[in-house]
Scaffold this motif. Sequence first.
Motif, PDB file in Angstrom:
ATOM      1  N   LYS A 152     -45.894  16.552 -88.339  1.00 54.05           N
ATOM      2  CA  LYS A 152     -45.438  16.755 -86.968  1.00 54.05           C
ATOM      3  C   LYS A 152     -46.388  15.582 -86.307  1.00 54.05           C
ATOM      4  CE  LYS A 152     -43.274  21.363 -86.711  1.00 54.05           C
ATOM      5  NZ  LYS A 152     -43.519  22.841 -85.905  1.00 54.05           N
ATOM      6  N   LYS A 153     -45.971  14.747 -85.621  1.00 54.78           N
ATOM      7  CA  LYS A 153     -46.501  13.946 -84.579  1.00 54.78           C
ATOM      8  C   LYS A 153     -46.040  13.634 -83.371  1.00 54.78           C
ATOM      9  CE  LYS A 153     -48.207  11.668 -88.867  1.00 54.78           C
ATOM     10  NZ  LYS A 153     -49.352  12.051 -88.788  1.00 54.78           N
ATOM     11  N   ARG A 154     -46.467  13.090 -82.420  1.00 54.47           N
ATOM     12  CA  ARG A 154     -45.801  12.879 -81.084  1.00 54.47           C
ATOM     13  C   ARG A 154     -44.870  11.622 -81.078  1.00 54.47           C
ATOM     14  NH1 ARG A 154     -50.004  15.638 -80.035  1.00 54.47           N
ATOM     15  NH2 ARG A 154     -50.263  16.882 -78.063  1.00 54.47           N
ATOM     16  N   ALA A 155     -43.714  11.759 -80.726  1.00 49.85           N
ATOM     17  CA  ALA A 155     -42.791  10.802 -80.662  1.00 49.85           C
ATOM     18  C   ALA A 155     -43.328   9.654 -79.582  1.00 49.85           C
ATOM     19  CB  ALA A 155     -41.544  11.209 -80.244  1.00 49.85           C
ATOM     20  N   LEU A 156     -43.345   8.296 -80.010  1.00 55.38           N
ATOM     21  CA  LEU A 156     -43.531   7.101 -79.196  1.00 55.38           C
ATOM     22  C   LEU A 156     -42.228   6.508 -79.075  1.00 55.38           C
ATOM     23  CD1 LEU A 156     -45.322   5.336 -77.441  1.00 55.38           C
ATOM     24  CD2 LEU A 156     -46.063   4.302 -79.708  1.00 55.38           C
ATOM     25  N   CYS A 157     -41.612   6.574 -77.780  1.00 53.39           N
ATOM     26  CA  CYS A 157     -40.251   6.025 -77.498  1.00 53.39           C
ATOM     27  C   CYS A 157     -40.435   4.825 -76.261  1.00 53.39           C
ATOM     28  CB  CYS A 157     -39.512   7.017 -76.847  1.00 53.39           C
ATOM     29  SG  CYS A 157     -39.384   8.531 -77.437  1.00 53.39           S
ATOM     30  N   TYR A 158     -39.125   4.189 -76.454  1.00 54.62           N
ATOM     31  CA  TYR A 158     -38.939   2.865 -75.741  1.00 54.62           C
ATOM     32  C   TYR A 158     -37.732   2.878 -74.866  1.00 54.62           C
ATOM     33  CZ  TYR A 158     -35.913   0.102 -78.415  1.00 54.62           C
ATOM     34  OH  TYR A 158     -34.915  -0.237 -79.014  1.00 54.62           O
ATOM     35  N   THR A 159     -37.587   2.380 -73.608  1.00 56.00           N
ATOM     36  CA  THR A 159     -36.587   2.072 -73.270  1.00 56.00           C
ATOM     37  C   THR A 159     -36.317   0.480 -72.569  1.00 56.00           C
ATOM     38  OG1 THR A 159     -36.599   4.278 -71.928  1.00 56.00           O
ATOM     39  CG2 THR A 159     -34.919   2.614 -70.815  1.00 56.00           C
ATOM     40  N   ALA A 160     -35.391   0.083 -73.306  1.00 60.11           N
ATOM     41  CA  ALA A 160     -34.986  -1.378 -73.213  1.00 60.11           C
ATOM     42  C   ALA A 160     -34.626  -1.717 -71.744  1.00 60.11           C
ATOM     43  CB  ALA A 160     -33.641  -1.787 -74.099  1.00 60.11           C
ATOM     44  N   SER A 161     -35.046  -2.912 -71.519  1.00 57.33           N
ATOM     45  CA  SER A 161     -34.692  -3.596 -70.110  1.00 57.33           C
ATOM     46  C   SER A 161     -33.642  -4.608 -70.028  1.00 57.33           C
ATOM     47  CB  SER A 161     -36.122  -4.188 -69.492  1.00 57.33           C
ATOM     48  OG  SER A 161     -36.522  -5.266 -70.410  1.00 57.33           O
ATOM     49  N   CYS A 162     -33.240  -5.189 -71.413  1.00 54.03           N
ATOM     50  CA  CYS A 162     -32.173  -5.906 -71.338  1.00 54.03           C
ATOM     51  C   CYS A 162     -31.021  -5.474 -71.380  1.00 54.03           C
ATOM     52  CB  CYS A 162     -32.516  -7.042 -72.786  1.00 54.03           C
ATOM     53  SG  CYS A 162     -33.666  -8.056 -72.384  1.00 54.03           S
ATOM     54  N   HIS A 163     -30.023  -6.041 -70.975  1.00 55.67           N
ATOM     55  CA  HIS A 163     -28.810  -5.231 -70.692  1.00 55.67           C
ATOM     56  C   HIS A 163     -27.596  -6.389 -71.048  1.00 55.67           C
ATOM     57  CE1 HIS A 163     -28.423  -7.358 -66.643  1.00 55.67           C
ATOM     58  NE2 HIS A 163     -29.667  -6.929 -66.418  1.00 55.67           N
ATOM     59  N   ASP A 164     -26.409  -6.072 -71.065  1.00 50.21           N
ATOM     60  CA  ASP A 164     -25.229  -6.976 -71.567  1.00 50.21           C
ATOM     61  C   ASP A 164     -25.132  -8.192 -70.650  1.00 50.21           C
ATOM     62  OD1 ASP A 164     -24.807  -4.863 -73.544  1.00 50.21           O
ATOM     63  OD2 ASP A 164     -23.056  -4.222 -72.459  1.00 50.21           O
ATOM     64  N   THR A 165     -25.335  -7.925 -69.420  1.00 50.63           N
ATOM     65  CA  THR A 165     -25.039  -9.137 -68.582  1.00 50.63           C
ATOM     66  C   THR A 165     -26.345  -9.876 -68.237  1.00 50.63           C
ATOM     67  OG1 THR A 165     -25.470  -7.605 -66.394  1.00 50.63           O
ATOM     68  CG2 THR A 165     -23.210  -7.940 -67.432  1.00 50.63           C
ATOM     69  N   GLN A 170     -25.566 -16.426 -70.897  1.00 55.16           N
ATOM     70  CA  GLN A 170     -25.893 -17.726 -71.279  1.00 55.16           C
ATOM     71  C   GLN A 170     -27.182 -18.176 -71.749  1.00 55.16           C
ATOM     72  OE1 GLN A 170     -22.637 -19.801 -67.921  1.00 55.16           O
ATOM     73  NE2 GLN A 170     -24.863 -19.740 -67.543  1.00 55.16           N
ATOM     74  N   GLY A 171     -27.601 -17.039 -72.316  1.00 55.74           N
ATOM     75  CA  GLY A 171     -29.040 -17.112 -72.900  1.00 55.74           C
ATOM     76  C   GLY A 171     -29.253 -15.862 -73.633  1.00 55.74           C
ATOM     77  N   ASP A 172     -30.522 -15.830 -74.348  1.00 54.77           N
ATOM     78  CA  ASP A 172     -31.040 -14.680 -75.171  1.00 54.77           C
ATOM     79  C   ASP A 172     -32.037 -13.805 -74.424  1.00 54.77           C
ATOM     80  OD1 ASP A 172     -29.270 -15.214 -77.268  1.00 54.77           O
ATOM     81  OD2 ASP A 172     -30.750 -16.654 -78.137  1.00 54.77           O
ATOM     82  N   CYS A 173     -31.620 -12.508 -74.164  1.00 53.09           N
ATOM     83  CA  CYS A 173     -32.941 -12.029 -73.209  1.00 53.09           C
ATOM     84  C   CYS A 173     -33.811 -11.201 -74.462  1.00 53.09           C
ATOM     85  CB  CYS A 173     -32.016 -10.489 -72.751  1.00 53.09           C
ATOM     86  SG  CYS A 173     -33.296  -9.441 -71.880  1.00 53.09           S
ATOM     87  N   ILE A 174     -35.369 -11.900 -73.962  1.00 50.03           N
ATOM     88  CA  ILE A 174     -36.242 -11.418 -74.805  1.00 50.03           C
ATOM     89  C   ILE A 174     -37.274 -10.511 -74.055  1.00 50.03           C
ATOM     90  CG2 ILE A 174     -38.287 -12.394 -75.710  1.00 50.03           C
ATOM     91  CD1 ILE A 174     -36.937 -15.038 -75.893  1.00 50.03           C
ATOM     92  N   GLU A 175     -37.457  -9.131 -74.503  1.00 46.79           N
ATOM     93  CA  GLU A 175     -38.211  -8.302 -74.054  1.00 46.79           C
ATOM     94  C   GLU A 175     -39.817  -8.507 -74.111  1.00 46.79           C
ATOM     95  OE1 GLU A 175     -37.219  -5.509 -72.551  1.00 46.79           O
ATOM     96  OE2 GLU A 175     -35.082  -5.060 -73.590  1.00 46.79           O
ATOM     97  N   ASN A 176     -40.387  -8.272 -72.947  1.00 47.80           N
ATOM     98  CA  ASN A 176     -41.940  -8.236 -72.575  1.00 47.80           C
ATOM     99  C   ASN A 176     -42.501  -7.160 -72.298  1.00 47.80           C
ATOM    100  OD1 ASN A 176     -41.999 -11.301 -73.483  1.00 47.80           O
ATOM    101  ND2 ASN A 176     -41.017 -11.780 -71.517  1.00 47.80           N
ATOM    102  N   ILE A 177     -43.824  -7.061 -72.389  1.00 53.24           N
ATOM    103  CA  ILE A 177     -44.402  -6.007 -71.677  1.00 53.24           C
ATOM    104  C   ILE A 177     -44.298  -5.821 -70.203  1.00 53.24           C
ATOM    105  CG2 ILE A 177     -46.526  -4.651 -71.733  1.00 53.24           C
ATOM    106  CD1 ILE A 177     -47.217  -5.965 -74.039  1.00 53.24           C
ATOM    107  N   GLY A 178     -43.328  -4.849 -69.629  1.00 58.77           N
ATOM    108  CA  GLY A 178     -43.449  -4.709 -68.365  1.00 58.77           C
ATOM    109  C   GLY A 178     -42.439  -5.788 -67.703  1.00 58.77           C
ATOM    110  N   ASN A 179     -41.608  -6.456 -68.404  1.00 58.62           N
ATOM    111  CA  ASN A 179     -40.838  -7.567 -68.033  1.00 58.62           C
ATOM    112  C   ASN A 179     -39.845  -8.148 -69.159  1.00 58.62           C
ATOM    113  OD1 ASN A 179     -39.481  -9.156 -66.259  1.00 58.62           O
ATOM    114  ND2 ASN A 179     -41.303 -10.420 -65.606  1.00 58.62           N
ATOM    115  N   TYR A 180     -39.064  -9.024 -68.754  1.00 64.54           N
ATOM    116  CA  TYR A 180     -38.339  -9.684 -69.908  1.00 64.54           C
ATOM    117  C   TYR A 180     -37.941 -11.194 -69.505  1.00 64.54           C
ATOM    118  CZ  TYR A 180     -33.968  -9.327 -66.911  1.00 64.54           C
ATOM    119  OH  TYR A 180     -32.914  -9.390 -65.973  1.00 64.54           O
ATOM    120  N   THR A 181     -37.782 -11.966 -70.209  1.00 69.29           N
ATOM    121  CA  THR A 181     -37.336 -13.268 -69.960  1.00 69.29           C
ATOM    122  C   THR A 181     -36.263 -14.039 -70.733  1.00 69.29           C
ATOM    123  OG1 THR A 181     -38.819 -14.193 -71.791  1.00 69.29           O
ATOM    124  CG2 THR A 181     -40.025 -14.105 -69.885  1.00 69.29           C
ATOM    125  N   CYS A 182     -35.702 -14.991 -70.207  1.00 74.79           N
ATOM    126  CA  CYS A 182     -34.192 -15.635 -70.722  1.00 74.79           C
ATOM    127  C   CYS A 182     -34.677 -16.795 -71.789  1.00 74.79           C
ATOM    128  CB  CYS A 182     -33.400 -15.838 -69.570  1.00 74.79           C
ATOM    129  SG  CYS A 182     -32.646 -14.290 -68.666  1.00 74.79           S
TER     130      CYS A 182
END
Length: 768
Positions: A152-165, A170-182
């Motif tokens: 038993k350990k704590r679950a470390l989760c994430y919520t993605a910021s990139c979406h379909d649109t 017209q580019g690839d969405c790249i997740e960053n800490i606290g933000n995303y870039t195209c």
Amino acid sequence: MANCLRAGWNRRPQGVFRTAQLLCLSALISELTHQNGAAAWTYNYSSSAYPWNSSRLFCQRFFTDLVAIQNKDEIAYLNAILPYYKDYYWIGIRKINNKWTWVGTKKTLTKEAENWADNEPNNKKNNQDCVEIYIKSSSAPGKWNDEPCGKKKRALCYTASCHDTACNRQGDCIENIGNYTCSCHPGFYGPDCEYVQECGAPELPQHVLVNCSHPLGDFSFNSQCSFHCAEGYTLNGARKLECLASGAWSNKPPHCVATPCPPLRPPERGSMRCLHTMDMHPSQSSCSFSCEEGSVLVGPELVQCTASGVWTAPPPMCRALACEPLESPAHGSVACSPSSRPFQHNTSCSFHCDDGFLLSGAHTVRCAGVGQWTAPAPVCQALQCQGLQAPDKARMNCAHRFGAFRYQSTCSFTCDEGLLLVGASELQCLATGDWSAGLPECQAITCTPLPSPQNGTVTCAQPLGHSTYKSTCKFTCDEGFSLSGSENLDCTPSGLWTGPPPTCEAIRCPELHAPEWGRLDCSDTRGEFSVGSTCHFSCHEGFRLEGSDSVKCAASGRWTAPPPTCEAGAPAAPLPAARCPALAAPEQGTMSCSHRLGAFGSNTTCSFGCKGGFILRGESALRCRPSGQWTAVTPACTAVKCSELPVVEPLLVNCSNPWGQFSYGSTCTFHCPEGQPLNGSARTACRHTGQWSAAVPTCQAAPLTIQEALTYFGGAVASATGLAIGGTLLALLRRRRRQKDDGKSPLNPHSQLGTYGVFTNAAFDPSP
């Protein structure tokens, strides 16, 4: 909130969340979620510890999934913001098919992305299939360790910021800490890849026409333009341009140049006059033609250059007043004179045909008058051979290249089942108008005649003649003998019987032995106990015979009475122990003895056997009686017998027989007289099974020509008398053939030469 933390993530036994705990969990998630910006990657963790599978279900239910570590900066960030717990946190890596895999993307962990602690993973070598991250560890902060998934350990989760649109697709969405870039695809730019590269409208030269398509905007990335020219002009350059991702066109625009017509030459024996200047368009040029005296114009007198760059007609020719050209006839040739200017007045042409063809028409023609030959051109026809019909009981298949039964026609022949083709299997119509050979014949296939077996008979049903195809022979044995082999044999289409001929083996009764304290005397001195053998029994002095004193071997293979015994007439005095004569192993055999009272003493037993290819004749085991006599004579090993080879002349055979004629180990080689090929195997050997390794071959006789017949029957014919004899012999051969066809004189094909061979030049009688 502390009470809420202590409550943990519990379930009712039925698997339904308690309402109060759901509200507590919602507040807990809101408190523990770290967010940096409205639309950015966010991290979350549970307040309670769970096994790895339950931790992932927690993340998937309330967020996206267990966290996927992307780089070292992210690890440092997590180590800084997350609180320390001694049981640490689960992350989204698990061993699948023995490979560490990111469960969210199902991609195998690369060597470059690994962040294992020292001596990890698998330091315990067993069932450590899930991965935890050390947060605020004093020895290995941010490092990974593999652990059993049930801990038993704590679950470390994430919520993605990139979406379909995201990034306008017209580019690839790249997740960053606290933000995303195209990362924009080629041809697009801008923070969200919202702009398209533009090439601008291409400059069009004179006479160039264009047709464009703009899927992403006027003269922008992926725009395509195709070019063509106005009538009378030809495109010089790329026919199609495309706006590239770099904002430049794939090529320069093409040019249109005036389309010229190909240059013309004046005709032979004629002249040409053209109208065109440098400032005129090529389509306005024209040329007129005329011929010298004595020639006539063939074609248009005037041609003009069209806007498409072609003349309105091919240039004309000037033809001399002469006869029409002559061509060589098919399968022939033509020669003309004079050859400097062919087919003019008084030109003479002669015709010839190839071998195998005959000229039909005039051999020579002359150009007379104005363009008229004295006769039509001849043709070459294939020579005609005599028509053929299929021989009796045969099928004929013909191919006619130049007409029915003409030169190069070929006819092939096959016989009905059970018949052998004698003669050429294919005839060809030669260049002489004759066939390459005479018509073949179909003769019945014969098998080697089967002799009656020794001590037996053979009866054959022969619907097509003696020992021919479809003949069936049945074998029977005389009384006292039994058949060894097939009872029936059939003559097959290959000219071979369905098996080797059987043999008749003598029926034998069981071997008899002298009774103990008695004697045995048989009429069969060889000890084979065959049918008809009679044996008499007697006892030693002081013993009486119990049973029949004489027995006979019946045709059933049984004795007429059981063997008697010798019973003591009065108490017998003890007899000294006796020894039997020493025994030796038979030739090509083995012997094994068991001595109870010394070498070959009373009750000694000896067993006998034979090597491969040999058969034991006699008893396989002997016993030494108290009387000092063996229960039977020593057996012998005889070679296995193969059937006698059915050799038919002119086949020649040479055999070696190390153990007797046609016995095991015998080898025979075959050959034929010169000029007669061997049909079958040239060697056969008698196997240990009593079968020959190959069937007896035959000699294939070549067709007998008339010249060979004369040479065979009378030698060289050197005088008028000899020629007369040869002619008479030929007539006799023909009459013999007619008799055979009428069925009056059926002959064995192997005996014909011997019949005619009695005639010589010195003693020839032409009478029938």
